[in-house]
Design a protein around this motif. Structure first.
Motif, PDB file in Angstrom:
ATOM      1  N   SER A 159     -11.891 -44.960 -17.971  1.00  0.00           N
ATOM      2  CA  SER A 159     -11.156 -46.169 -18.346  1.00  0.00           C
ATOM      3  C   SER A 159     -11.799 -46.728 -19.618  1.00  0.00           C
ATOM      4  CB  SER A 159     -11.254 -47.192 -17.204  1.00  0.00           C
ATOM      5  OG  SER A 159     -11.228 -48.504 -17.696  1.00  0.00           O
ATOM      6  N   THR A 160     -10.993 -47.015 -20.613  1.00  0.00           N
ATOM      7  CA  THR A 160     -11.566 -47.543 -21.866  1.00  0.00           C
ATOM      8  C   THR A 160     -12.183 -48.922 -21.623  1.00  0.00           C
ATOM      9  OG1 THR A 160      -9.414 -48.420 -22.547  1.00  0.00           O
ATOM     10  CG2 THR A 160     -10.005 -46.261 -23.417  1.00  0.00           C
ATOM     11  N   ASN A 161     -11.636 -49.690 -20.675  1.00  0.00           N
ATOM     12  CA  ASN A 161     -12.246 -50.985 -20.362  1.00  0.00           C
ATOM     13  C   ASN A 161     -13.635 -50.798 -19.765  1.00  0.00           C
ATOM     14  OD1 ASN A 161     -10.006 -52.532 -21.145  1.00  0.00           O
ATOM     15  ND2 ASN A 161     -10.364 -53.971 -19.468  1.00  0.00           N
TER      16      ASN A 161
ATOM     17  N   GLN B 173      -6.507 -41.371 -19.739  1.00  0.00           N
ATOM     18  CA  GLN B 173      -7.539 -41.960 -18.868  1.00  0.00           C
ATOM     19  C   GLN B 173      -7.376 -41.354 -17.479  1.00  0.00           C
ATOM     20  OE1 GLN B 173      -8.297 -46.485 -20.068  1.00  0.00           O
ATOM     21  NE2 GLN B 173      -6.211 -46.195 -19.397  1.00  0.00           N
TER      22      GLN B 173
ATOM     23  N   ARG C 230      -7.013 -48.686 -15.350  1.00  0.00           N
ATOM     24  CA  ARG C 230      -6.974 -49.807 -14.416  1.00  0.00           C
ATOM     25  C   ARG C 230      -5.971 -50.874 -14.829  1.00  0.00           C
ATOM     26  NH1 ARG C 230     -13.328 -50.123 -14.055  1.00  0.00           N
ATOM     27  NH2 ARG C 230     -13.079 -51.789 -15.567  1.00  0.00           N
ATOM     28  N   GLY C 231      -5.271 -51.399 -13.840  1.00  0.00           N
ATOM     29  CA  GLY C 231      -4.438 -52.578 -14.057  1.00  0.00           C
ATOM     30  C   GLY C 231      -5.190 -53.763 -13.492  1.00  0.00           C
ATOM     31  N   ARG C 232      -4.500 -54.863 -13.278  1.00  0.00           N
ATOM     32  CA  ARG C 232      -5.161 -56.032 -12.707  1.00  0.00           C
ATOM     33  C   ARG C 232      -5.298 -55.857 -11.203  1.00  0.00           C
ATOM     34  NH1 ARG C 232      -1.828 -60.983 -14.114  1.00  0.00           N
ATOM     35  NH2 ARG C 232      -0.151 -59.555 -13.549  1.00  0.00           N
TER      36      ARG C 232
ATOM     37  N   ARG D  77      -5.235 -52.521  -9.413  1.00  0.00           N
ATOM     38  CA  ARG D  77      -4.092 -51.610  -9.479  1.00  0.00           C
ATOM     39  C   ARG D  77      -4.355 -50.499 -10.487  1.00  0.00           C
ATOM     40  NH1 ARG D  77      -0.410 -56.589  -8.648  1.00  0.00           N
ATOM     41  NH2 ARG D  77      -1.151 -57.081 -10.736  1.00  0.00           N
ATOM     42  N   ARG D  78      -3.489 -49.503 -10.455  1.00  0.00           N
ATOM     43  CA  ARG D  78      -3.689 -48.340 -11.306  1.00  0.00           C
ATOM     44  C   ARG D  78      -2.797 -48.435 -12.544  1.00  0.00           C
ATOM     45  NH1 ARG D  78      -5.134 -42.979 -11.122  1.00  0.00           N
ATOM     46  NH2 ARG D  78      -3.619 -41.657 -12.180  1.00  0.00           N
ATOM     47  N   TRP D  79      -3.299 -47.934 -13.673  1.00  0.00           N
ATOM     48  CA  TRP D  79      -2.467 -47.847 -14.888  1.00  0.00           C
ATOM     49  C   TRP D  79      -2.266 -46.369 -15.200  1.00  0.00           C
ATOM     50  CZ3 TRP D  79       0.713 -50.972 -17.250  1.00  0.00           C
ATOM     51  CH2 TRP D  79       1.218 -50.604 -18.504  1.00  0.00           C
ATOM     52  N   GLU D  80      -1.018 -45.929 -15.153  1.00  0.00           N
ATOM     53  CA  GLU D  80      -0.705 -44.512 -15.414  1.00  0.00           C
ATOM     54  C   GLU D  80      -1.038 -44.206 -16.869  1.00  0.00           C
ATOM     55  OE1 GLU D  80       0.166 -42.387 -13.198  1.00  0.00           O
ATOM     56  OE2 GLU D  80       0.500 -43.817 -11.550  1.00  0.00           O
TER      57      GLU D  80
ATOM     58  N   LYS E 213       8.773 -52.610 -18.705  1.00  0.00           N
ATOM     59  CA  LYS E 213       7.384 -52.759 -19.161  1.00  0.00           C
ATOM     60  C   LYS E 213       6.955 -51.570 -20.026  1.00  0.00           C
ATOM     61  CE  LYS E 213       2.824 -53.720 -17.121  1.00  0.00           C
ATOM     62  NZ  LYS E 213       2.179 -54.493 -16.055  1.00  0.00           N
TER      63      LYS E 213
ATOM     64  N   GLY F  65       0.782 -53.155 -20.892  1.00  0.00           N
ATOM     65  CA  GLY F  65       0.078 -54.110 -20.032  1.00  0.00           C
ATOM     66  C   GLY F  65      -1.292 -54.398 -20.625  1.00  0.00           C
TER      67      GLY F  65
ATOM     68  N   ASN G 165       2.852 -47.401 -23.534  1.00  0.00           N
ATOM     69  CA  ASN G 165       3.522 -46.111 -23.379  1.00  0.00           C
ATOM     70  C   ASN G 165       4.185 -45.772 -24.703  1.00  0.00           C
ATOM     71  OD1 ASN G 165       2.934 -46.113 -20.581  1.00  0.00           O
ATOM     72  ND2 ASN G 165       4.709 -47.418 -20.214  1.00  0.00           N
TER      73      ASN G 165
ATOM     74  N   ARG H  44      11.339 -49.661 -13.851  1.00  0.00           N
ATOM     75  CA  ARG H  44      10.730 -50.867 -14.458  1.00  0.00           C
ATOM     76  C   ARG H  44       9.858 -50.590 -15.656  1.00  0.00           C
ATOM     77  NH1 ARG H  44       6.458 -51.313 -10.141  1.00  0.00           N
ATOM     78  NH2 ARG H  44       7.153 -49.441  -9.082  1.00  0.00           N
TER      79      ARG H  44
HETATM   80  C1  BT5 Z   1      -1.613 -54.323 -16.346  1.00  0.00           C
HETATM   81  O1  BT5 Z   1      -1.923 -54.492 -15.029  1.00  0.00           O
HETATM   82  O2  BT5 Z   1      -0.508 -54.343 -16.806  1.00  0.00           O
HETATM   83  C2  BT5 Z   1      -2.815 -54.037 -17.234  1.00  0.00           C
HETATM   84  C3  BT5 Z   1      -2.857 -52.623 -17.711  1.00  0.00           C
HETATM   85  C4  BT5 Z   1      -3.990 -52.408 -18.697  1.00  0.00           C
HETATM   86  C5  BT5 Z   1      -4.162 -50.970 -19.031  1.00  0.00           C
HETATM   87  C6  BT5 Z   1      -5.163 -50.764 -20.126  1.00  0.00           C
HETATM   88  S1  BT5 Z   1      -5.189 -49.133 -20.730  1.00  0.00           S
HETATM   89  C7  BT5 Z   1      -6.619 -49.420 -21.612  1.00  0.00           C
HETATM   90  C8  BT5 Z   1      -7.495 -50.288 -20.743  1.00  0.00           C
HETATM   91  N1  BT5 Z   1      -8.343 -49.479 -19.876  1.00  0.00           N
HETATM   92  C9  BT5 Z   1      -8.019 -49.644 -18.579  1.00  0.00           C
HETATM   93  O3  BT5 Z   1      -8.559 -49.058 -17.622  1.00  0.00           O
HETATM   94  N2  BT5 Z   1      -7.003 -50.539 -18.485  1.00  0.00           N
HETATM   95  C10 BT5 Z   1      -6.610 -51.060 -19.764  1.00  0.00           C
HETATM   96  P1  BT5 Z   1      -0.915 -55.022 -13.925  1.00  0.00           P
HETATM   97  O4  BT5 Z   1      -0.232 -56.252 -14.413  1.00  0.00           O
HETATM   98  O5  BT5 Z   1      -1.712 -55.085 -12.689  1.00  0.00           O
HETATM   99  O6  BT5 Z   1       0.166 -53.896 -13.824  1.00  0.00           O
HETATM  100  C11 BT5 Z   1      -0.069 -52.700 -13.108  1.00  0.00           C
HETATM  101  C12 BT5 Z   1       1.272 -52.240 -12.570  1.00  0.00           C
HETATM  102  O7  BT5 Z   1       2.098 -51.787 -13.651  1.00  0.00           O
HETATM  103  C13 BT5 Z   1       1.148 -51.053 -11.621  1.00  0.00           C
HETATM  104  O8  BT5 Z   1       0.963 -51.469 -10.309  1.00  0.00           O
HETATM  105  C14 BT5 Z   1       2.491 -50.346 -11.819  1.00  0.00           C
HETATM  106  O9  BT5 Z   1       3.522 -50.975 -11.070  1.00  0.00           O
HETATM  107  C15 BT5 Z   1       2.812 -50.614 -13.281  1.00  0.00           C
HETATM  108  N3  BT5 Z   1       2.349 -49.524 -14.156  1.00  0.00           N
HETATM  109  C16 BT5 Z   1       1.322 -48.636 -13.973  1.00  0.00           C
HETATM  110  N4  BT5 Z   1       1.213 -47.811 -15.010  1.00  0.00           N
HETATM  111  C17 BT5 Z   1       2.195 -48.154 -15.883  1.00  0.00           C
HETATM  112  C18 BT5 Z   1       2.597 -47.669 -17.156  1.00  0.00           C
HETATM  113  N5  BT5 Z   1       1.974 -46.658 -17.771  1.00  0.00           N
HETATM  114  N6  BT5 Z   1       3.655 -48.273 -17.747  1.00  0.00           N
HETATM  115  C19 BT5 Z   1       4.305 -49.314 -17.184  1.00  0.00           C
HETATM  116  N7  BT5 Z   1       3.974 -49.803 -15.975  1.00  0.00           N
HETATM  117  C20 BT5 Z   1       2.919 -49.241 -15.339  1.00  0.00           C
END
Ligand code: BT5
Length: 309
Positions: free
Chosen positions: A92-94, A110, A114-116, A119-122, A177, A180, A201, A213
Motif C-alpha cells: 500500500s502506498t499509504n 498494490q 486500503r480504503g477507509r 476496507r479494500r481498494w482494488e 466512483k 477515492g 482508476n 458503482r
Molecule cells: C476510499 O475508501 O475511497 C479510499 C481509497 C484510497 C485508495 C488509495 S490508493 C493509494 C493509497 N494507498 C492505499 O492503500 N490507499 C490509498 P472508501 O471510501 O472506504 O471506499 C472503499 C470502497 O470503494 C470499497 O469498499 C469498494 O466498495 C469501493 N472500491 C474499492 N476499490 C475500488 C476502485 N478501484 N474503484 C472504485 N471503487 C472501489
C-alpha cells in the motif's frame, strides 16, 4: 526507484527530452559523457525510446506509460516534496508513505490497497495509486480540510471528464466512483505527518462486483495515459497546497462548485449514528450540513449515501 530533488538523472532526462549531443548533455547536467551513455541505456531498459544520431546526438522519441521520470519531475514541483518513489508493486502506498517524509510515492499496482475503515481498494495494474507524505505543522482538526483539498485537486485534474466530488472523499465520473482518497495522520499535534493516499482508476479494469458503482477512465477515453493523469493531479495539488491555508475560503468555494452532494437528499452514518436529510452546505471546517425536520446538523466525517438517487 527513488529520485531526489536535484538528482542528476532528472537533469540528464530533461536535456535528452530536448535533444542534444552527449557532450552538451553531460555539461549541462554536470556529469561525464559515460554517465550520459549509461543513463541512455538505463532509459532503454525502462521502455523509453531514445534516438541516437552521430551528428545530432540523443533525443527522446517515446516514453513508457507510466513514465517514471516525467512523473518524478511533476511530483517534485509540489511544495515541500523532496523525493519521489516509483514502484511496480507495493502493498500500500499509504503504508510506505508513513515511513518516509516529504515524499510522493507511486505504485503501478498494490497488493493490499486500503480504503477507509479497513476496507479494500482494488488496485490492479493501470491505475494511479499514489500517496503524498508531508510534514505539516497544522492541528489535527485541520486534516479534514486536507482531504477536501485533495479531492478538489483530483476533481480538477479530471475536469474534462465532468468529474464531481461526493462528500467527503469520492470523485465521480458519470455518477460512478473513479477515485477515492484516504488521509492518515502520524505524529503529534502541530508536528505531524499527513499522508494522503489517492487511488484513481485510469486504465485498470474495475472488478465486475463494482461495475454498477465504479468506473475507470479508459471506459470514457481510450487514449488516457496514467502519466498525464498523475501529472495533472500533481499540478493541481501544487496550486492548492501553495494556497493553503491562507486561501481556504476560495478553495472551499471551488469545492462547492464541483460538489455532487450539496442539494441532495442524503443519509450519513458515522459510528452507528445516522443523520438523514438534505445536504445544504459544507461549512468552513469541511463538515457537511444536513437539514431535516429535526433541524440543522453538522457531520464532520462519515459515510454518505444518496437517498434520492
Ligand atoms: C476510499 O475508501 O475511497 C479510499 C481509497 C484510497 C485508495 C488509495 S490508493 C493509494 C493509497 N494507498 C492505499 O492503500 N490507499 C490509498 P472508501 O471510501 O472506504 O471506499 C472503499 C470502497 O470503494 C470499497 O469498499 C469498494 O466498495 C469501493 N472500491 C474499492 N476499490 C475500488 C476502485 N478501484 N474503484 C472504485 N471503487 C472501489
Amino acid at each position: 526507484m527513488k529520485v531526489e530533488r536535484g538528482d542528476r538523472r532528472l537533469l540528464m532526462f530533461q536535456e535528452i527530452e530536448k535533444g542534444g549531443s552527449g557532450e552538451e548533455i553531460a555539461e549541462k547536467a554536470g556529469v561525464s559523457r559515460t554517465a550520459v551513455w549509461k543513463f541512455v541505456r538505463r532509459l532503454d531498459e525502462l521502455g523509453y525510446e531514445v534516438e541516437v544520431d552521430r551528428r545530432r546526438g540523443y533525443r527522446l522519441v517515446s516514453s513508457p506509460d507510466p513514465s517514471p521520470f516525467h512523473m518524478a519531475l511533476a511530483a517534485l514541483k509540489i511544495p515541500g516534496v523532496e523525493r519521489y518513489y516509483h514502484f511496480e508493486e507495493v502493498d500500500s502506498t499509504n503504508r510506505f508513505a508513513k515511513e518516509v517524509s516529504n515524499a510522493v510515492v507511486f505504485s503501478e499496482s498494490q497488493s493490499s490497497g486500503r480504503g477507509r475503515l479497513g476496507r479494500r481498494w482494488e488496485s490492479g495494474r493501470g491505475g494511479v495509486y499514489m500517496s503524498l507524505s508531508l510534514n505539516m505543522s497544522i492541528p489535527v482538526s485541520e486534516i479534514p480540510k486536507v482531504t477536501l483539498l485533495t479531492g478538489l485537486a483530483v476533481c480538477k485534474a479530471l475536469e474534462e471528464y465532468g468529474a464531481r466530488i461526493k462528500w467527503p472523499n469520492d470523485v465521480l465520473v458519470g455518477g460512478k466512483k473513479v477515485s477515492g482518497i484516504l488521509s492518515e495522520f502520524v505524529g503529534e499535534e502541530m508536528a505531524a505527518k499527513v499522508v494522503v493516499g489517492i487511488g484513481v482508476n485510469v486504465r485498470n479494469r474495475v472488478p465486475d462486483s463494482l461495475r454498477d458503482r465504479a468506473i475507470s477512465l479508459h471506459e470514457v477515453d481510450e487514449s488516457v495515459r496514467i502519466t498525464d493523469i498523475f501529472t495533472r493531479i500533481c499540478e493541481q495539488l501544487s496550486n492548492l497546497l501553495s494556497a493553503f491555508p491562507q486561501k481556504w475560503g476560495e478553495i472551499l468555494e471551488e469545492w462547492k462548485r464541483l460538489s455532487d452532494t450539496i442539494g441532495r437528499e442524503v443519509r450519513v452514518s458515522l459510528y452507528g449514528e445516522e443523520v438523514v436529510g438534505k445536504a445544504v452546505d459544507v461549512d468552513a471546517d469541511g463538515g457537511l450540513i444536513v437539514v431535516s425536520g429535526e433541524g440543522r446538523r453538522k457531520v464532520i466525517s462519515g459515510e454518505c449515501f444518496y437517498t434520492n438517487y
